[in-house]
Design an enzyme around this catalytic site. Structure first.
Site, PDB file in Angstrom:
ATOM      1  N   SER A 126       0.784  -1.233   0.000  1.00 24.31           N
ATOM      2  CA  SER A 126       0.000   0.000   0.000  1.00 24.31           C
ATOM      3  C   SER A 126       0.815   1.281   0.000  1.00 24.31           C
ATOM      4  CB  SER A 126      -0.960   0.017   1.200  1.00 24.31           C
ATOM      5  OG  SER A 126      -2.047  -0.834   0.962  1.00 24.31           O
ATOM      6  N   LYS A 129      -0.117   3.976  -2.442  1.00 22.21           N
ATOM      7  CA  LYS A 129      -1.120   5.010  -2.157  1.00 22.21           C
ATOM      8  C   LYS A 129      -0.517   6.412  -2.013  1.00 22.21           C
ATOM      9  CE  LYS A 129      -4.727   2.102  -0.129  1.00 22.21           C
ATOM     10  NZ  LYS A 129      -4.239   0.807  -0.648  1.00 22.21           N
ATOM     11  N   TYR A 230     -10.676   1.810   5.198  1.00 23.84           N
ATOM     12  CA  TYR A 230      -9.514   1.437   4.401  1.00 23.84           C
ATOM     13  C   TYR A 230     -10.013   0.694   3.184  1.00 23.84           C
ATOM     14  CZ  TYR A 230      -4.849  -0.169   3.215  1.00 23.84           C
ATOM     15  OH  TYR A 230      -3.663  -0.405   2.569  1.00 23.84           O
TER      16      TYR A 230
END
Length: 290
Positions: A126, A129, A230
């Site tokens: 992640s 991101k 999330y």
């Protein structure tokens, strides 16, 4: 010097190098760009040898580490391998004056005999991101998009949003109602869009399995702006970056983020001449790495 060494790897599509010579922190995997930030269910289970960034208050003030302190870090890395915490680990200690320590221990993977190199390339999940978020904020800074712009201005399918109002655990049926407000770019950036992830929300998991749709194509878990979830918000943000810039994320990232920062080990695909530095992917099952 420090109480412990902490490690974290976060979005299967990005991979990272810990080399002090390379300013970069990530290398993107060769997957479909639209799925770059959405297929992270695998990333949470498949953690590999870990790239560690260490910050030591004592070290930054002294701007040096003694040989004993360096050896203490090296020993901790070796012990983490002995405990089977991870097949391999790379550590970097930095101060305001630059790199104070760089070391590695273990192997590239449990099935490898190759020692873990200091410039190993890792999947970092992640951490895609923040890279995509930087791209979006660059477009905001350039006046090409605004934080309060509705997502529907740039992408189809976001103009008549629905929110799940009732979900039946027994049979997976559900009811929806109209969303109270439009979804905006700010909602995507702050994970308050109402979009979730199947691996951390049972409703989203069941709906993606039943409908074969991506998370952002499902009814929302909450009204935009009301609740943090999330989820795949950054995937949608990436689509907007592509739409507005007229470039793929790979091209945009390279030209506007990675190349200006000297992130030479960063791309959507690891080239053949760097494959030998890629750490293997593992999962832990019943306490054992496999």
């Amino acid at each position: 010097m420090m109480d412990q060494i902490t490690s974290k790897v976060n979005e299967i599509q990005l991979q990272s190098t810990s080399s002090s010579q390379a300013s970069g922190i990530a290398v993107l995997r060769g997957l479909a760009i639209r799925h770059l930030l959405t297929n992270t269910i695998v990333a949470c289970a498949l953690l590999i040898g870990t790239s560690v960034l260490l910050y030591a208050e004592d070290a930054t003030s002294q701007q040096r580490l003694s040989e004993a302190e360096k050896e203490a870090i090296t020993q901790e890395l070796k012990e983490s391998i002995s405990r089977s915490d991870t097949p391999g680990v790379v550590a970097l200690v930095v101060g305001t004056g630059g790199v104070l320590y760089e070391g590695a221990a273990g192997k590239l993977g449990s099935g490898h005999e190759t020692p873990m190199p200091k410039d190993a390339i890792f999947l970092i999940a992640s951490m895609t991101k923040p890279v995509t978020s930087v791209a979006a904020m660059q477009l905001v800074e350039a006046g090409k998009i605004k934080l309060d712009d509705p997502v529907s201005r740039y992408l189809p399918g976001f103009d008549n949003l629905r929110v799940i109002s009732k979900f039946n655990d027994a049979d997976g049926s559900y009811e929806t109602r109209p969303a109270k407000r439009p979804m905006t770019i700010q909602h995507l950036l702050t994970h308050t869009s109402g979009i979730g992830y199947g691996f951390c929300n049972v409703i989203v998991k069941r709906l993606t399995e039943a409908t074969k749709k991506d998370e952002w194509q499902l009814p929302l878990l909450s009204d935009p702006g009301d609740q943090w979830n999330y989820g795949a918000s950054t995937a949608v943000l990436g689509m907007i970056v592509e739409k507005v810039s007229g470039e793929s994320l790979e091209t945009y990232f390279q030209e506007h983020i990675f190349q200006p920062l000297g992130m030479t080990d960063t791309s959507y695909a690891v080239p053949s001449n760097k494959q030998s530095r890629v750490a293997a992917i593992h999962r832990r099952t019943d306490g054992q790495l496999e």
